[in-house]
Each structure stands twice: as structure tokens, then as C-alpha cells.
Motif scaffolding. Sequence first.
Motif, PDB file in Angstrom:
ATOM      1  N   ARG A 125       6.453  -1.694  -2.514  1.00 44.20           N
ATOM      2  CA  ARG A 125       8.005  -1.922  -2.412  1.00 44.20           C
ATOM      3  C   ARG A 125       8.543  -1.620  -1.038  1.00 44.20           C
ATOM      4  NH1 ARG A 125       8.328   3.016  -6.896  1.00 44.20           N
ATOM      5  NH2 ARG A 125       7.564   2.086  -8.659  1.00 44.20           N
ATOM      6  N   ALA A 126       7.807  -1.761   0.025  1.00 45.13           N
ATOM      7  CA  ALA A 126       8.166  -1.866   1.141  1.00 45.13           C
ATOM      8  C   ALA A 126       9.140  -2.781   1.714  1.00 45.13           C
ATOM      9  CB  ALA A 126       7.233  -1.858   2.291  1.00 45.13           C
ATOM     10  N   ARG A 127       9.162  -3.975   1.001  1.00 42.14           N
ATOM     11  CA  ARG A 127      10.204  -5.147   1.220  1.00 42.14           C
ATOM     12  C   ARG A 127      11.405  -4.686   0.828  1.00 42.14           C
ATOM     13  NH1 ARG A 127       7.996 -10.027   3.127  1.00 42.14           N
ATOM     14  NH2 ARG A 127       5.864 -10.081   3.161  1.00 42.14           N
ATOM     15  N   ARG A 128      11.306  -3.730  -0.274  1.00 40.30           N
ATOM     16  CA  ARG A 128      12.839  -3.579  -0.853  1.00 40.30           C
ATOM     17  C   ARG A 128      13.416  -2.134  -0.329  1.00 40.30           C
ATOM     18  NH1 ARG A 128       9.719  -4.966  -5.222  1.00 40.30           N
ATOM     19  NH2 ARG A 128      10.045  -2.913  -6.306  1.00 40.30           N
ATOM     20  N   CYS A 129      12.695  -1.436   0.384  1.00 40.26           N
ATOM     21  CA  CYS A 129      12.964  -0.306   0.917  1.00 40.26           C
ATOM     22  C   CYS A 129      14.199  -0.217   1.585  1.00 40.26           C
ATOM     23  CB  CYS A 129      11.761   0.401   1.829  1.00 40.26           C
ATOM     24  SG  CYS A 129      12.370   2.120   2.227  1.00 40.26           S
ATOM     25  N   ARG A 130      15.269   0.601   1.298  1.00 38.38           N
ATOM     26  CA  ARG A 130      16.394   0.585   2.222  1.00 38.38           C
ATOM     27  C   ARG A 130      16.547   1.826   3.386  1.00 38.38           C
ATOM     28  NH1 ARG A 130      21.095  -0.146  -2.530  1.00 38.38           N
ATOM     29  NH2 ARG A 130      20.475  -2.316  -3.228  1.00 38.38           N
ATOM     30  N   LYS A 131      15.567   2.575   3.094  1.00 39.84           N
ATOM     31  CA  LYS A 131      15.656   3.825   4.179  1.00 39.84           C
ATOM     32  C   LYS A 131      14.866   3.308   5.611  1.00 39.84           C
ATOM     33  CE  LYS A 131      13.545   6.922   1.375  1.00 39.84           C
ATOM     34  NZ  LYS A 131      13.712   6.338   0.232  1.00 39.84           N
ATOM     35  N   VAL A 132      14.001   2.692   5.442  1.00 39.87           N
ATOM     36  CA  VAL A 132      13.081   2.170   6.664  1.00 39.87           C
ATOM     37  C   VAL A 132      12.913   0.835   6.553  1.00 39.87           C
ATOM     38  CG1 VAL A 132      12.681   4.385   7.581  1.00 39.87           C
ATOM     39  CG2 VAL A 132      11.296   3.257   6.067  1.00 39.87           C
ATOM     40  N   ARG A 133      12.895  -0.020   7.644  1.00 41.04           N
ATOM     41  CA  ARG A 133      12.493  -1.368   7.393  1.00 41.04           C
ATOM     42  C   ARG A 133      11.619  -1.659   8.743  1.00 41.04           C
ATOM     43  NH1 ARG A 133      14.984  -4.469   3.715  1.00 41.04           N
ATOM     44  NH2 ARG A 133      16.688  -3.604   2.427  1.00 41.04           N
ATOM     45  N   GLY A 134      10.756  -2.569   8.459  1.00 36.77           N
ATOM     46  CA  GLY A 134       9.795  -3.116   9.719  1.00 36.77           C
ATOM     47  C   GLY A 134       8.528  -2.886   9.808  1.00 36.77           C
ATOM     48  N   ARG A 135       7.667  -3.758  10.680  1.00 38.35           N
ATOM     49  CA  ARG A 135       6.347  -3.431  10.685  1.00 38.35           C
ATOM     50  C   ARG A 135       5.877  -2.083  11.357  1.00 38.35           C
ATOM     51  NH1 ARG A 135       2.576  -7.227   9.435  1.00 38.35           N
ATOM     52  NH2 ARG A 135       3.481  -9.445   9.122  1.00 38.35           N
ATOM     53  N   GLU A 136       6.716  -1.531  12.121  1.00 34.50           N
ATOM     54  CA  GLU A 136       6.387  -0.380  12.762  1.00 34.50           C
ATOM     55  C   GLU A 136       6.225   0.887  11.850  1.00 34.50           C
ATOM     56  OE1 GLU A 136      10.882   0.371  14.088  1.00 34.50           O
ATOM     57  OE2 GLU A 136       9.379   0.773  15.671  1.00 34.50           O
ATOM     58  N   PHE A 137       6.681   0.546  10.666  1.00 37.83           N
ATOM     59  CA  PHE A 137       6.740   1.690   9.804  1.00 37.83           C
ATOM     60  C   PHE A 137       5.368   1.454   8.951  1.00 37.83           C
ATOM     61  CE2 PHE A 137      11.174   1.868  10.694  1.00 37.83           C
ATOM     62  CZ  PHE A 137      11.164   3.247  11.053  1.00 37.83           C
ATOM     63  N   CYS A 138       4.649   0.581   9.043  1.00 41.51           N
ATOM     64  CA  CYS A 138       3.444   0.172   8.186  1.00 41.51           C
ATOM     65  C   CYS A 138       2.306   0.972   8.855  1.00 41.51           C
ATOM     66  CB  CYS A 138       3.263  -1.195   8.026  1.00 41.51           C
ATOM     67  SG  CYS A 138       4.214  -2.153   7.335  1.00 41.51           S
ATOM     68  N   GLY A 139       1.690   1.854   8.196  1.00 41.96           N
ATOM     69  CA  GLY A 139       0.635   2.630   9.084  1.00 41.96           C
ATOM     70  C   GLY A 139      -0.754   2.612   8.212  1.00 41.96           C
ATOM     71  N   TYR A 140      -1.538   3.295   8.718  1.00 42.83           N
ATOM     72  CA  TYR A 140      -3.067   3.262   8.003  1.00 42.83           C
ATOM     73  C   TYR A 140      -3.707   4.663   8.264  1.00 42.83           C
ATOM     74  CZ  TYR A 140      -7.902   2.610   7.165  1.00 42.83           C
ATOM     75  OH  TYR A 140      -9.245   2.978   6.628  1.00 42.83           O
ATOM     76  N   CYS A 141      -3.922   5.539   7.270  1.00 47.57           N
ATOM     77  CA  CYS A 141      -4.673   6.705   7.296  1.00 47.57           C
ATOM     78  C   CYS A 141      -5.939   6.660   7.108  1.00 47.57           C
ATOM     79  CB  CYS A 141      -3.887   7.657   5.961  1.00 47.57           C
ATOM     80  SG  CYS A 141      -4.724   9.179   5.959  1.00 47.57           S
ATOM     81  N   ALA A 142      -6.583   7.063   8.590  1.00 45.58           N
ATOM     82  CA  ALA A 142      -8.295   6.821   8.317  1.00 45.58           C
ATOM     83  C   ALA A 142      -9.094   7.790   7.384  1.00 45.58           C
ATOM     84  CB  ALA A 142      -8.637   6.975   9.797  1.00 45.58           C
ATOM     85  N   ALA A 143      -8.146   8.969   7.303  1.00 48.30           N
ATOM     86  CA  ALA A 143      -9.190  10.130   6.376  1.00 48.30           C
ATOM     87  C   ALA A 143      -8.944   9.701   4.973  1.00 48.30           C
ATOM     88  CB  ALA A 143      -8.480  11.425   6.663  1.00 48.30           C
ATOM     89  N   LYS A 144      -7.874   8.808   4.488  1.00 45.56           N
ATOM     90  CA  LYS A 144      -7.981   8.482   3.141  1.00 45.56           C
ATOM     91  C   LYS A 144      -8.224   7.063   2.982  1.00 45.56           C
ATOM     92  CE  LYS A 144      -4.477  11.867   1.900  1.00 45.56           C
ATOM     93  NZ  LYS A 144      -2.858  12.165   1.451  1.00 45.56           N
ATOM     94  N   ARG A 145      -8.539   6.228   4.096  1.00 44.67           N
ATOM     95  CA  ARG A 145      -8.619   4.998   4.296  1.00 44.67           C
ATOM     96  C   ARG A 145      -7.759   4.075   3.266  1.00 44.67           C
ATOM     97  NH1 ARG A 145     -15.406   5.131   3.287  1.00 44.67           N
ATOM     98  NH2 ARG A 145     -15.697   6.105   5.441  1.00 44.67           N
TER      99      ARG A 145
END
Length: 271
Positions: free
Chosen positions: A114-134
Motif C-alpha cells: 500500500r506504499a503508493r497510496r500512503c498519505r503519511k510518508v512518500r518516496g523511495r527514502e522510506f523504503c527500507g530493509y530489515c536484515a534480521a527479518k529478511r
Amino acid sequence: MDATWIITAFVVIDTLMERLGHRSDVRAKVPDSEILTIAVVAATYVGSHHERAVQIMHGCGYLSGRISVSRFNRRLHQLADWMAWIPDVLGEVFTTGDVFIIDSLPLPVCRRVRARRCRKVRGREFCGYCAAKREKFFGWRLHLVCRPYGVPVRVQMLPAGMHDLTPVHELAYGLPAGARLLGDKAYNSAADEASILAETGVRLVPVRRANMRPHAWFMDDIELRTYRHTIETVNSQLEKMGIERLYARTNAGFELKVHATLIALICTNMN
């Protein structure tokens, strides 16, 4: 619910506000310190569900008077600066000793689909990766510096796409000179280790990767094995409180719930 814990949290919050000269409106049936306490109790016991916390606190007789959920939310947002300030002040109180642990954990704001429709934050900088949970996530990343007994002394929330090394200089600033800041493999950077030591006197000690030269001082490896598990326990406590499943309509509401959870964690571990 633990009555002793609730009273302790209230006393900590009320004392800090009173010492700084804060006075609640005389017309308010529920003082401001109780408003903040409700939010902290909600983070501890009911997954930051404010409506449920208001009902439980009133039903158990912890409040001075009645308050509706809508009025509670309005007053809580008016006290947002206090909610953000209290963890910083408590962190300064516990900034003692010579061993600290640094790590980060994800704070998703919505499911990644749902990231494309999120109104609170937008942009690639908010796309992250959690290595512990893969797994990938969309939202924020919470960076923590904790004492060995689990009390956070430095906190910063950044977009999830930023590297763990991004806030490490700012988080190390103000720690006692000569302290060791223990981290995982993500904090390996010879340049940052040297600059942090030169600027603050704090030694960044990350877990070395398998293809890297081990630490020159053997006590570094011993301290990593001894204290690194603490931050994992802290992350588990925060996850149990529901910090990775917070629901809020606005960024301000999201930050309020994050700060309330941090105050709850401090009140839990400071004993």
C-alpha cells in the motif's frame, strides 16, 4: 495491569512537569500528567489503543475525573512537545558509565503493497530493509543507544531507506569520553570509527564481518558477546508493546505513540 508500575510512571511524568513549572488548566478535571500517563499505559498494556486505555484507567480508578476519548486525543496532541521531551531528559539522566549499545529497528507505517497510496510518508527514502527479518518495509527506522540494562539514552527516528551509519555521529555526541559504543555488523566503517573517536572520544566497536580483521583489543570481542544481547532484548520488548504495528492517521499521532512507547520502556527497565 501492575499498579506499582502505573504509579511509578505517573510519578516520573508528574515530577518532571512540576519541576519545570508546568501547571494544568484549573478547569481540567484530569491533569496533564495523567493524560500523558494514559498514553504510556496504552503503549505498555493495550498496544497503544488509546480508547481502551482511557476506559480501563477510569474503570480502575486511576484518573481524577472523567474524560472523553476525543478530548483526550486533543489534549494529548497539545502535549506533544512534553511527550517528545521526557524521553530525552530521562536519557540524559541515565547517560553514565562506559558501555552503550546501538541498534535500529523498523517502524512500518503501512504494508509495503500500500506504499503508493500512503498519505503519511512518500518516496523511495522510506523504503527500507530489515536484515534480521529478511523483509522489506515502508516507513521509518528507529535508532537507539541503550545502557546494558536496557534504558535508551539516545533516540532518533529517520526514513527507513537511510543507512544505520547516518545518525551514528549525532547519537554518539554527548556520551561520556572513553565510552565504548557496541554495534552490529552494519556499523563497520573505519572512517566513521576514527572520526567519532576524534570528535567525541567515544569508541565505536562493531561486530566484525567474517572477511575482516578482528579487533586489536581482545576485550572488545568479550564485551560484544557480553552486552550485545541487551539490545535484542530491548527490541523484543518494543515489539511486544506493538511499536512495529502502530496505527495513526497522521505523522504527529505516529510520533506520539512512538515516544509514549519509549517512556514505557524506560519506566520498565530503569529499576
